[in-house]
Motif scaffolding. Structure first.
Motif, PDB file in Angstrom:
ATOM      1  N   ALA B  78       0.816  -1.200  -0.032  1.00 39.11           N
ATOM      2  CA  ALA B  78      -0.016  -0.075   0.045  1.00 39.11           C
ATOM      3  C   ALA B  78       0.694   1.334  -0.045  1.00 39.11           C
ATOM      4  O   ALA B  78       1.907   1.129   0.408  1.00 39.11           O
ATOM      5  CB  ALA B  78      -0.882  -0.221   1.183  1.00 39.11           C
ATOM      6  N   THR B  79       0.412   2.277  -0.508  1.00 36.06           N
ATOM      7  CA  THR B  79       0.988   3.589  -0.788  1.00 36.06           C
ATOM      8  C   THR B  79       0.560   4.692   0.184  1.00 36.06           C
ATOM      9  O   THR B  79       1.185   5.751   0.073  1.00 36.06           O
ATOM     10  CB  THR B  79       1.085   4.203  -2.112  1.00 36.06           C
ATOM     11  OG1 THR B  79      -0.361   4.378  -2.432  1.00 36.06           O
ATOM     12  CG2 THR B  79       1.727   2.994  -3.136  1.00 36.06           C
ATOM     13  N   VAL B  80      -0.412   4.284   1.091  1.00 30.60           N
ATOM     14  CA  VAL B  80      -0.927   5.433   1.938  1.00 30.60           C
ATOM     15  C   VAL B  80      -0.851   4.917   3.449  1.00 30.60           C
ATOM     16  O   VAL B  80      -0.719   3.813   3.584  1.00 30.60           O
ATOM     17  CB  VAL B  80      -2.435   5.766   1.612  1.00 30.60           C
ATOM     18  CG1 VAL B  80      -3.379   6.645   2.525  1.00 30.60           C
ATOM     19  CG2 VAL B  80      -2.582   6.254   0.064  1.00 30.60           C
ATOM     20  N   SER B  81      -0.716   5.770   3.950  1.00 31.93           N
ATOM     21  CA  SER B  81      -0.720   5.436   5.896  1.00 31.93           C
ATOM     22  C   SER B  81      -1.722   4.586   6.173  1.00 31.93           C
ATOM     23  O   SER B  81      -2.861   5.142   5.923  1.00 31.93           O
ATOM     24  CB  SER B  81      -0.439   6.814   6.562  1.00 31.93           C
ATOM     25  OG  SER B  81      -0.591   6.547   7.968  1.00 31.93           O
ATOM     26  N   ARG B  82      -1.504   3.746   7.046  1.00 34.59           N
ATOM     27  CA  ARG B  82      -2.721   2.781   7.686  1.00 34.59           C
ATOM     28  C   ARG B  82      -3.695   3.811   8.593  1.00 34.59           C
ATOM     29  O   ARG B  82      -4.749   3.430   8.739  1.00 34.59           O
ATOM     30  CB  ARG B  82      -2.053   1.779   8.506  1.00 34.59           C
ATOM     31  CG  ARG B  82      -1.300   2.606   9.771  1.00 34.59           C
ATOM     32  CD  ARG B  82      -0.383   1.394  10.625  1.00 34.59           C
ATOM     33  NE  ARG B  82      -1.558   0.625  11.325  1.00 34.59           N
ATOM     34  CZ  ARG B  82      -0.973  -0.429  11.912  1.00 34.59           C
ATOM     35  NH1 ARG B  82       0.102  -0.516  12.040  1.00 34.59           N
ATOM     36  NH2 ARG B  82      -1.820  -1.127  12.569  1.00 34.59           N
ATOM     37  N   LEU B  83      -3.170   5.180   8.888  1.00 32.41           N
ATOM     38  CA  LEU B  83      -4.074   5.776   9.466  1.00 32.41           C
ATOM     39  C   LEU B  83      -5.295   6.635   8.646  1.00 32.41           C
ATOM     40  O   LEU B  83      -6.372   7.020   9.162  1.00 32.41           O
ATOM     41  CB  LEU B  83      -3.396   7.102  10.508  1.00 32.41           C
ATOM     42  CG  LEU B  83      -2.555   6.410  11.405  1.00 32.41           C
ATOM     43  CD1 LEU B  83      -1.743   7.533  12.345  1.00 32.41           C
ATOM     44  CD2 LEU B  83      -3.456   5.682  12.411  1.00 32.41           C
ATOM     45  N   ILE B  84      -4.983   6.837   7.247  1.00 31.69           N
ATOM     46  CA  ILE B  84      -5.951   7.092   6.503  1.00 31.69           C
ATOM     47  C   ILE B  84      -6.883   5.931   6.025  1.00 31.69           C
ATOM     48  O   ILE B  84      -7.946   6.060   6.372  1.00 31.69           O
ATOM     49  CB  ILE B  84      -5.418   7.935   5.163  1.00 31.69           C
ATOM     50  CG1 ILE B  84      -4.444   9.215   5.702  1.00 31.69           C
ATOM     51  CG2 ILE B  84      -6.530   8.179   4.305  1.00 31.69           C
ATOM     52  CD1 ILE B  84      -3.706   9.751   4.736  1.00 31.69           C
TER      53      ILE B  84
END
Lengths: 258, 258
Positions: B78-84
């Motif tokens: 994945a390329t986006v933070s897990r918080l998003i």
């Protein structure tokens, strides 16, 4: 029959109807179509074979739509014959692109190259399941708990043997909803009912449920209706009049006990 | 950090590397990135919080790539933070878009509208899982049996308590591969090992395995490495040197007993 053509990426997308339905149920019909589009064509089958139950589940699409109207359900159905790709089978299952179905050889499936297996998977199987997954994930993101019900029909005579059961309910890992539907149908439908009949999960017929409902813990069931009971549009409507109250009663029962 | 931008459909696609690898393993890293792209931005977090383990699994991407080189494995991350959006969580799980992570409030997740929940699901979760599903289905269509291994790291101190375990192996429904990896790691890695440590499936951490491996009956495991042991590129390589032989031995053992 109108020629069926793929999208610009070569994919045969499923059809989603009643997308913004308010009901909890998503109805799924993997075997809705007996279309044999290019590049595969009719696989060497006669016109009669293309109309027979080996190619699709006659009556299932009409019954599903009639149920959807009564339950305010969203529906999704495949647009290509199960003999080109059976969306209720994983790509490694023999039934996904079967070389034989009941009494019939399928010439176009006798020698499928690995490239063609991969191409059919990319063109038919993945778009179908990506679309269904999208429907389910969006509902879940919105705080809803969709109920996944697949709608099938079966032939009254199989390998020469008549089948007495008229309405079967099949479960995957979670039998709660199927048992509730069966109880309601036995009480009020007047049909000869069976649990895990004429098939069961052991026959690999619950792939869609296993892929989409079980991982999310969603209530789910597979319905099988004997196709001589839904052979006309009027019969489909009449069957929906009998079965929709059973599904509604089962969902109510599940909510009360869950 | 380079600005991360979505595709023309607003989706943040995962990255697939070594697509045509000859090995059986597909390595998955849901928590590879601490990128906070628009339209969500940094969710009100400090720079230090954006660098911390709450935002991603430090070292996991580098370790995964080092393992892939040794096992000739395909990888997806994945390329986006897990918080998003945490791609290892279903859209209805609290951890998917968490309002709090360990000791930290996540201001941008305190009040998420249902529209934003649906938008994040469509932009991040679905593209990730559709891509992984496509990889797996294509392999299966070609007659291969991919092995799904997710790669994670965990913080050495959690809620103020130090964690003794260095390498955890977690299973979903099928414990065969995790047990084989654990046996090999205990015999030869020199690491303090644990089964279903520091988490287990009961903590909802096996969503990816449950969605992709279990329905197809594929061997699968989740790896957790304490992040102080993979804090530099050299440490990631050294850890891969220790763990790759354990994975290879476990796959061999599984083939012999399966």
């Amino acid at each position: 029959m109108t020629a069926l053509t793929p999208d610009s990426s070569g994919r045969f997308l499923p059809v989603i109807e009643n997308m913004h339905a308010s009901g909890d149920v998503i109805l799924v019909c993997e075997h809705a179509s007996n279309a044999f589009p290019a590049p595969w064509g009719n696989l060497g089958l006669s016109e009669a074979q293309q109309q027979a139950h080996i190619a699709w589940d006659p009556g299932a699409l009409g019954l599903m739509r009639a149920l959807a109207a009564r339950l305010d359900a969203t529906t999704i159905h495949a647009t290509v014959s199960r003999l080109i790709y059976d969306c209720n089978r994983a790509p490694d299952m023999p039934g996904a692109m079967p070389a034989r179905s009941e009494l019939h050889d399928i010439p176009g499936n006798a020698q499928i190259t690995t490239e063609d297996r991969a191409a059919r998977t990319a063109a038919i199987y993945l778009p179908f399941h990506d679309a269904l997954h999208g429907l389910i994930a969006q509902r879940i993101a919105l705080g809803r708990r969709p109920v996944i019900v697949t709608v099938h029909s079966f032939t009254p005579i199989y390998f020469g043997q008549p089948r007495a059961v008229e309405f079967g309910v099949i479960h995957d890992a979670d039998p709660a909803l199927p048992r509730a539907i069966l109880a309601a149908a036995e009480a009020q439908s007047g049909l000869v009912c069976g649990l895990n009949a004429p098939y069961s999960a052991a026959d690999d017929v619950t792939h869609t449920l296993r892929l989409h409902a079980t991982p999310y813990g969603l209530a789910n069931a597979m319905l099988e209706i004997r196709n001589d009971l839904i052979a006309t549009a009027a019969a489909e409507e009449a069957m929906a009049d009998r079965l929709a109250p059973c599904l509604a009663a089962a969902l109510t029962a599940l909510t009360q006990t869950g």
